[in-house]
Design a protein around this motif. Structure first.
Motif, short mmCIF file in Angstrom:
data_model
loop_
_atom_site.label_atom_id
_atom_site.label_comp_id
_atom_site.label_asym_id
_atom_site.label_seq_id
_atom_site.Cartn_x
_atom_site.Cartn_y
_atom_site.Cartn_z
N HIS A 121 -26.21 22.27 -62.29
CA HIS A 121 -26.10 23.72 -62.31
C HIS A 121 -27.39 24.36 -62.83
O HIS A 121 -28.30 23.68 -63.29
N ILE A 137 -28.20 35.92 -59.58
CA ILE A 137 -27.11 35.02 -59.18
C ILE A 137 -26.98 34.97 -57.66
O ILE A 137 -26.81 33.89 -57.07
N GLN A 141 -27.44 31.44 -55.66
CA GLN A 141 -26.24 30.80 -55.12
C GLN A 141 -26.27 30.60 -53.61
O GLN A 141 -25.26 30.27 -53.01
N SER A 145 -24.73 26.34 -55.61
CA SER A 145 -24.73 25.66 -56.91
C SER A 145 -24.00 26.49 -57.97
O SER A 145 -23.83 27.70 -57.84
N GLU A 146 -23.57 25.81 -59.02
CA GLU A 146 -22.92 26.48 -60.15
C GLU A 146 -23.96 27.12 -61.06
O GLU A 146 -25.09 26.64 -61.17
N ASN A 163 -17.99 30.31 -59.15
CA ASN A 163 -18.90 29.28 -59.67
C ASN A 163 -19.89 29.84 -60.70
O ASN A 163 -21.00 29.32 -60.84
N VAL A 164 -19.49 30.90 -61.40
CA VAL A 164 -20.33 31.45 -62.47
C VAL A 164 -19.54 31.41 -63.77
O VAL A 164 -18.43 31.95 -63.85
#
Length: 337
Positions: A121, A137, A141, A145-146, A163-164
């Motif tokens: 991440h 973000i 993203q 990905s996280e 995923n955040v």
């Protein structure tokens, strides 16, 4: 009503843990089942222990189908003791405490107090503004990905994104980064704490230093507001120090002299639209000049923009040849192998 008030008082004081309450609940279930089996089974041979256990569970959970019920005085007394006095109380306490436990876990996660379990991440450190972080973000993203946001000036994220995650704590504390699973993180982006604070660069340099100490192999990018403060990052093994104000100033001047530059810059620096700037590392020396390689790449709609070698940046390619360790910066529709 009295039982409900009694349960609320017990839940408020919590003299026993959830493990002890669960033990008392199991004791009530099996105690009632055993008594029912021996006391009623003596009168009715068709009742086995499975039936007794079923009657005990259904009664304590207040469902009570009525398919089994005590007929003897002794069984009624034990049912009163195990089901009504002990069973109903512990059942209400157990599930009330269980709900409280799950609620507390959810609240701790929202407030950034729990440990995030993520792999490969990206860490975003500091929260200068919601718009800044959300824009970052969205760009990060594009590969799915996280992302874990680390900040100490907000109590929770003002938005929810897939995923955040959020970790609240000091950005110069090792414990904070442990909760953000820095051991398995792939990248870290350290933002300024605020674009109005004069000591922001010092805080950013300190946070970057802690990250570098905890995981030297992480790809670390730090934001520097004032180019005069770059000396603060001399002891930090960061992969890049981005001087935001200098880049912004250069772009404003360039756009005033050559209209259209900023529009192109918006496209090539975004992961969301148009061709994107990528980079890759050269893994071996080559006798060919970069100029020849640039021509071959251009035939494939790949534009060679620059070559970085250590702290040197080359934008003219006729006089340099590829060396192992060079970083080639190029513009392409997608990342190339």
């Amino acid at each position: 009503v009295y039982l409900s008030k009694f349960i609320r008082k017990i839940r408020a004081s919590r003299p026993l843990g959830i493990g002890a309450i669960a033990g008392l609940l199991l004791f009530a279930i099996f105690g009632n089942a055993i008594c029912f089996y021996f006391l009623e089974g003596a009168q009715n041979s068709e009742i086995d222990f499975e039936d007794s256990l079923w009657y005990s569970v259904i009664s304590i959970t207040t469902i009570g189908y009525g398919d089994f019920y005590p007929e003897t005085t002794a069984a009624r007394i034990t049912s009163f003791l195990f089901v009504i006095l002990l069973g109903l109380t512990t059942f209400s306490l157990f599930f009330g405490m269980l709900i409280d436990w799950f609620t507390e876990i959810a609240l701790r996660g929202d407030r950034g107090m729990s440990t995030v379990h993520a792999k490969n991440h990206t860490l975003i450190v500091h929260f200068p503004s919601e718009a800044r972080v959300r824009q970052l973000i969205r760009e990060l993203q594009t590969d799915g990905s996280e992302i874990v946001v680390i900040a100490d000036r907000i109590e929770s994220l003002p938005f929810q994104e897939k995923n955040v995650s959020f970790v609240r704590g000091s950005t110069v504390s090792e414990e904070t980064y442990r909760r953000a699973s820095i051991e398995t993180a792939k990248k870290a982006v350290v933002l300024s704490t605020s674009y109005e604070e004069t000591n922001s660069d010092a805080v950013v340099a300190s946070a970057a230093s802690v990250i570098d100490h905890l995981k030297p192999s992480i790809h670390l990018v730090a934001e520097c507001l004032d180019d005069q403060h770059r000396m603060l990052f001399n002891s930090v093994n960061a992969d890049a120090i981005v001087s935001v104000m200098r880049i912004t100033g250069n772009l404003l001047v360039q756009e005033s002299q050559d209209p259209g530059v900023s529009q192109v810059f918006d496209i090539i620096t975004s992961n969301l639209e148009g061709d994107v700037i990528y980079s890759c590392q050269v893994d071996s020396d080559s006798p060919s000049a970069y100029s020849e390689i640039a021509k071959q790449l251009l035939d494939r709609d790949i534009n060679l923009l620059a070559v970085t070698r250590g702290k040197e940046t080359h934008t003219a390619f006729s006089r340099i040849q590829p060396q192992k360790g060079d970083h080639v910066v190029y513009l392409a529709p997608q990342r190339q192998q």
